[in-house]
Design a protein around this motif. Structure first.
Motif, PDB file in Angstrom:
ATOM      1  N   UNK A 134       0.823  -1.205   0.000  1.00 16.42           N
ATOM      2  CA  UNK A 134       0.000   0.000   0.000  1.00 16.42           C
ATOM      3  C   UNK A 134       0.865   1.268   0.000  1.00 16.42           C
ATOM      4  N   UNK A 135       2.105   1.173   0.465  1.00 13.48           N
ATOM      5  CA  UNK A 135       2.961   2.373   0.522  1.00 13.48           C
ATOM      6  C   UNK A 135       3.287   2.870  -0.888  1.00 13.48           C
ATOM      7  N   UNK A 136       3.916   2.053  -1.747  1.00 16.86           N
ATOM      8  CA  UNK A 136       4.169   2.569  -3.109  1.00 16.86           C
ATOM      9  C   UNK A 136       2.889   2.776  -3.929  1.00 16.86           C
ATOM     10  N   UNK A 137       1.900   1.906  -3.723  1.00 19.49           N
ATOM     11  CA  UNK A 137       0.637   2.074  -4.460  1.00 19.49           C
ATOM     12  C   UNK A 137      -0.053   3.366  -4.036  1.00 19.49           C
ATOM     13  N   UNK A 138      -0.110   3.589  -2.728  1.00 21.08           N
ATOM     14  CA  UNK A 138      -0.726   4.817  -2.207  1.00 21.08           C
ATOM     15  C   UNK A 138       0.010   6.056  -2.681  1.00 21.08           C
ATOM     16  N   UNK A 139       1.352   6.013  -2.683  1.00 17.67           N
ATOM     17  CA  UNK A 139       2.141   7.154  -3.157  1.00 17.67           C
ATOM     18  C   UNK A 139       1.836   7.444  -4.625  1.00 17.67           C
ATOM     19  N   UNK A 140       1.746   6.390  -5.432  1.00 18.86           N
ATOM     20  CA  UNK A 140       1.421   6.557  -6.860  1.00 18.86           C
ATOM     21  C   UNK A 140       0.025   7.152  -7.028  1.00 18.86           C
ATOM     22  N   UNK A 141      -0.938   6.688  -6.214  1.00 16.27           N
ATOM     23  CA  UNK A 141      -2.304   7.219  -6.293  1.00 16.27           C
ATOM     24  C   UNK A 141      -2.352   8.703  -5.915  1.00 16.27           C
ATOM     25  N   UNK A 142      -1.580   9.085  -4.887  1.00 18.85           N
ATOM     26  CA  UNK A 142      -1.519  10.496  -4.494  1.00 18.85           C
ATOM     27  C   UNK A 142      -0.976  11.344  -5.642  1.00 18.85           C
ATOM     28  N   UNK A 143       0.092  10.870  -6.290  1.00 26.03           N
ATOM     29  CA  UNK A 143       0.703  11.629  -7.391  1.00 26.03           C
ATOM     30  C   UNK A 143      -0.278  11.766  -8.552  1.00 26.03           C
ATOM     31  N   UNK A 144      -0.931  10.663  -8.923  1.00 28.75           N
ATOM     32  CA  UNK A 144      -1.913  10.697 -10.022  1.00 28.75           C
ATOM     33  C   UNK A 144      -3.061  11.650  -9.676  1.00 28.75           C
TER      34      UNK A 144
END
Length: 200
Positions: A134-144
């Motif tokens: 969830x850490x890298x996925x969440x970071x990617x979602x925040x950026x998008x």
């Protein structure tokens, strides 16, 4: 701009579904633990699973809030500045936000690499790489989310409007629409008031 809005709506719907599913599941896990505590005994996996689900909920709901620009900000201070100062600060804040989540995403990938082969303590069949993904996925979602909402946000900043003003304007428009549907227009209310005055 139409494509950005369409992608933004799809992402918003997807994040809403994931967030609601996580909330409902977390609620059921907590209720199950409370009931079993009084009925027989609390399952050993409850604390670990509930904590992980809360983290997942935080990341996905946070990305949804970022998409809607719902995080705490100081739009009023920014709107009070002259436009030649306001815009560079707005661009800098966008760069810092995205930069932070790029670093977080990279750190999340490092964490996943370190946790290869490890599992939850209470549920040995659940790999830690899954729970911490969830850490890298969440970071990617925040950026998008930030990139999708950026054009509208920067246009708003350029015009000097704040998020609060926009929300108030939308709420007033919605209330006026509801009143019009119910027949409570300014003309009808004035006419009713005049009729009552003439009768008394």
């Amino acid at each position: 701009m139409g494509t950005v809005n369409q992608i933004s709506r799809i992402m918003e719907r997807l994040l809403e579904i994931i967030t609601v599913m996580l909330m409902v599941t977390l609620t059921l896990v907590v209720l199950y633990a409370v009931v079993t505590r009084y009925a027989w005994r609390t399952p050993s996996w409850y604390d670990e699973v509930a904590a992980i689900m809360l983290v997942w909920l935080t990341y996905y709901a946070g990305a949804l809030a970022a998409l809607k620009r719902g995080h705490i900000g100081v739009d009023g201070v920014l709107a009070a500045m002259p436009v030649h100062i306001r815009m560079p600060i707005a661009y800098l804040s966008e760069v810092l936000f995205i930069g932070f989540f790029l670093v977080l995403g990279w750190a999340g990938l490092v964490v996943l690499d370190v946790m290869q082969g490890m599992a939850l303590i209470t549920l040995r069949w659940v790999p830690l790489t899954f729970t911490q993904s969830v850490i890298p996925i969440g970071a990617a979602l925040f950026i998008i989310a930030q990139l999708l909402s950026m054009p509208a946000h920067l246009a708003k900043v350029r015009s000097g409007r704040t998020q609060e003003e926009e929300e108030i304007r939308l709420a007033i428009a919605e209330a006026e629409r509801d009143n019009a549907r119910a027949g409570f227009t300014a003309d009808s209310l004035t006419k009713d008031a005049l009729t009552k005055r003439d009768q008394s």
